[in-house]
Design an enzyme around this catalytic site. Structure first.
Site, PDB file in Angstrom:
ATOM      1  N   LYS A  12       0.696  -1.442   0.153  1.00 41.79           N
ATOM      2  CA  LYS A  12       0.060   0.189   0.075  1.00 41.79           C
ATOM      3  C   LYS A  12       0.961   1.223   0.019  1.00 41.79           C
ATOM      4  CE  LYS A  12      -4.063  -1.775   2.650  1.00 41.79           C
ATOM      5  NZ  LYS A  12      -4.939  -1.467   1.404  1.00 41.79           N
TER       6      LYS A  12
ATOM      7  N   ARG B 245     -10.611 -10.930   1.304  1.00 43.10           N
ATOM      8  CA  ARG B 245     -11.516 -11.950   0.842  1.00 43.10           C
ATOM      9  C   ARG B 245     -10.854 -13.533   0.801  1.00 43.10           C
ATOM     10  NH1 ARG B 245     -11.679  -8.713  -4.603  1.00 43.10           N
ATOM     11  NH2 ARG B 245     -11.578  -7.130  -3.078  1.00 43.10           N
TER      12      ARG B 245
HETATM   13  N1  BES Z   1      -8.261  -3.511   4.033  1.00 43.01           N
HETATM   14  C1  BES Z   1      -8.325  -3.157   2.879  1.00 43.01           C
HETATM   15  C2  BES Z   1      -9.493  -2.414   2.288  1.00 43.01           C
HETATM   16  C3  BES Z   1      -9.672  -0.984   2.911  1.00 43.01           C
HETATM   17  C4  BES Z   1      -9.250   0.138   2.505  1.00 43.01           C
HETATM   18  C5  BES Z   1     -10.239  -0.807   4.309  1.00 43.01           C
HETATM   19  C6  BES Z   1      -9.344   1.527   3.135  1.00 43.01           C
HETATM   20  C7  BES Z   1     -10.300   0.521   4.982  1.00 43.01           C
HETATM   21  C8  BES Z   1      -9.726   1.548   4.085  1.00 43.01           C
HETATM   22  C9  BES Z   1      -8.609  -4.252   1.544  1.00 43.01           C
HETATM   23  O1  BES Z   1      -7.717  -5.316   2.187  1.00 43.01           O
HETATM   24  C10 BES Z   1      -7.905  -3.900   0.406  1.00 43.01           C
HETATM   25  O2  BES Z   1      -6.781  -3.314   0.463  1.00 43.01           O
HETATM   26  N2  BES Z   1      -8.571  -3.716  -0.531  1.00 43.01           N
HETATM   27  C11 BES Z   1      -8.371  -3.304  -1.993  1.00 43.01           C
HETATM   28  C12 BES Z   1      -8.951  -4.518  -2.668  1.00 43.01           C
HETATM   29  C13 BES Z   1      -8.390  -4.254  -4.258  1.00 43.01           C
HETATM   30  C14 BES Z   1      -6.635  -4.610  -4.143  1.00 43.01           C
HETATM   31  C15 BES Z   1      -8.988  -5.068  -5.140  1.00 43.01           C
HETATM   32  C16 BES Z   1      -8.855  -2.189  -2.168  1.00 43.01           C
HETATM   33  O3  BES Z   1     -10.070  -1.856  -1.966  1.00 43.01           O
HETATM   34  O4  BES Z   1      -8.268  -1.339  -2.802  1.00 43.01           O
HETATM   35 MN    MN Z   2      -5.672  -5.387   1.570  1.00 44.32          MN
END
Ligand code: BES
Ligand code: MN
Ligand code: ZN
Length: 487
Positions: free
Chosen positions: A266, A340
């Site tokens: 990230k 997921r």
């Molecule tokens: N934990 C994150 C989602 C998230 C983002 C929660 C911001 C709270 C605040 C999740 O694991 C994630 O990274 N999701 C990605 C999915 C994508 C790679 C398909 C996302 O939403 O960007």
């Molecule tokens: Mn994630």
């Protein structure tokens, strides 16, 4: 803060501050006994127009000659606009104001609140106290210098609320507080094994935790792959509460104790907040604690696939293919779509071993959820309309709002892989629904619903009854859902 329901003569209550609610048509005469004791102070400020009872408007008056040293006049707005949520917000606003006044005891005169057309299960005082309690939450934190405001010790409510309502009020507020504490605790302490310890602190339930070896034996490789790059060992936590007959309701909570994104790392900005990626698990733990405290007559099993997502030399990579508990092969496109993967095996475990009556998962699953709905509602999707109606009803009651998004079959096409049964991430468009389409594969024919709380579990600003940080989203909602399941 301790809430007590008391019987007392309003004008003679011994307390630091007496809280007196006013609707816009409430006359000071409604409080004539109290007003008399204050030497007509209340009626004179109302008549002079210095106090106008708009919603959440507050005026504090010193009344040294009375058994209470202050009164707080609390504006409630129009009587016909009263809702349980307005009561929560008013309760919190009043108590927060008193916290700043170096006060240790307050009492609420709830008679005028009780005389409203509110169509709710509990009396008005319940919601007022709920807001007051939730709003007084403070994370004790890690500072040398402790914050010394907010030290109200007790709130006495002059009301006729029954014992059952009080028990439920206390248990449901405690559920939120428990969840908030777990979420606010940083990831170096709130590890997968700390989550297991939190589960084991709940009385009246059976807790089983599977370690890596046991999870591997069950072929929960989607879940396990996420934890490969961390020194913290994963804990697959299963909590069983038995209060009734028949198949259990299964609650699954995403419990990624820190989400760095893994090899699909990230960005730097805001990454510290990814300690809240276990907020789904925390909400489930809070609800389980309350379910057990209230000895509800249902069977509930909770599953928390706890794991940390970090990128070391052993980490899983984009392009890897892993096989989940149900035999499906998954191509990992992004190691940041890890939630997921953990939920796939948790839901698959429920389907395989628990004959669930219903499965509800709750997860900080997608950034897209926060983009779509902001901090005001969780996204809801699922395969069972009756279950989703129940969730909607519970969420209306607790004001932990949900909003249904579509789960068209076409969303499953977003996740077609060239080499595996499914891939864990498609393009950015529609990613909120695609994440649910992924989970649907693992729920099979079990009645299932999914709640995405990415936008609601954490708040960067103070909210009406929750400070900055963890909100506790979902704990009260899940408790209410479970409580009403036999209705
Ligand atoms: N934990 C994150 C989602 C998230 C983002 C929660 C911001 C709270 C605040 C999740 O694991 C994630 O990274 N999701 C990605 C999915 C994508 C790679 C398909 C996302 O939403 O960007
Ligand atoms: Mn994630
Ligand atoms: Zn995540």
């Amino acid at each position: 803060m301790n809430v007590r329901i008391i019987k007392a003569e309003e004008a003679k209550v011994r307390t630091d501050c007496l809280i007196i609610p006013f609707f816009d048509d409430t006359k000071p005469a409604a409080y004539s006994r109290i007003d008399e004791k204050t030497g007509a102070l209340i009626s004179s400020v109302v008549k002079a127009g210095s106090f106008r009872p708009g919603f959440k408007k507050i005026m504090l008056l010193h009344t040294p000659q009375c058994s209470f040293s202050m009164v707080l006049l609390l504006g409630m707005g129009a009587k016909k606009e009263i809702t349980s949520e307005r009561l929560r917000q008013a309760g919190s606003a009043a108590l927060r104001m008193l916290c700043k006044q170096n006060i240790s005891k307050a009492a609420l005169v709830s008679r005028v609140l009780a005389g409203t057309p509110l169509k709710t299960e509990f009396p008005a005082a319940y919601y007022f106290a709920e807001g007051a309690l939730l709003g007084s939450y403070e994370f004790s934190g890690y500072k040398k210098k402790k914050n010394d405001s907010r030290k109200i010790k007790s709130l006495d409510i002059i009301s006729a609320m029954d014992k059952r309502a009080v028990a439920e009020l206390k248990a449901s507020v405690a559920a939120s507080m428990f969840a908030r504490d777990l979420v606010n605790t940083p990831s170096n302490e709130m590890t997968p094994s700390a989550m297991a310890a939190a589960a084991k602190s709940i009385k009246g339930v059976k807790v089983k935790t599977l370690d890596v070896k046991e999870a591997r034996r069950l072929s929960m490789n989607a879940y396990l792959s996420v934890g490969q790059g961390s020194k913290e060992s994963p804990r697959f936590i299963v909590i069983e509460y038995k209060g009734g007959k028949g198949s259990p309701i299964v609650l699954v909570g995403k419990s990624v104790t820190f989400d760095s994104g893994g090899i699909s790392l990230k960005p730097v900005d805001g990454m510290e907040k990814m300690k809240y990626d276990m907020a789904g698990g925390a909400a489930v733990l809070g609800a389980m604690k309350a379910v057990s405290e209230l000895k509800l007559k249902v069977n509930v099993t909770a599953i928390l696939p706890a794991v940390e997502n970090l990128p070391d030399g052993g980490a899983f990579r984009p392009g890897d293919v892993v096989r989940a508990i149900n035999g499906s092969s998954i191509e990992v496109i992004s190691t940041d779509a890890e939630g997921r993967l953990t939920l796939a095996d948790a839901i698959g475990y429920a389907v395989k071993f628990l004959k669930p009556r219903a499965i509800v998962d709750i997860a900080t699953l997608t950034g897209a959820c926060a983009i779509a709905l902001g901090a005001e509602a969780a996204a809801m999707m699922g395969s069972d309309n009756e279950l989703m109606d129940r969730i909607k009803k519970a969420s209306d009651d607790t004001y932990e709002r949900v909003w249904q998004m579509p789960l068209f079959d076409e969303y499953s096409e977003y996740l077609q892989s060239d080499i595996a049964d499914i891939k864990n991430s498609g393009s950015r468009t529609g990613s909120l629904m695609a994440s649910a389409a992924f989970l649907k594969e693992f729920a099979g024919s079990a009645p299932w619903a999914h709640l995405d709380i990415a936008g609601t579990a954490w708040s960067d600003k103070e909210r009406p009854y929750s400070p900055r940080g963890a909100t506790g989203m979902g704990a009260r909602l899940l408790l209410r859902l479970v409580r009403d399941f036999n209705k």
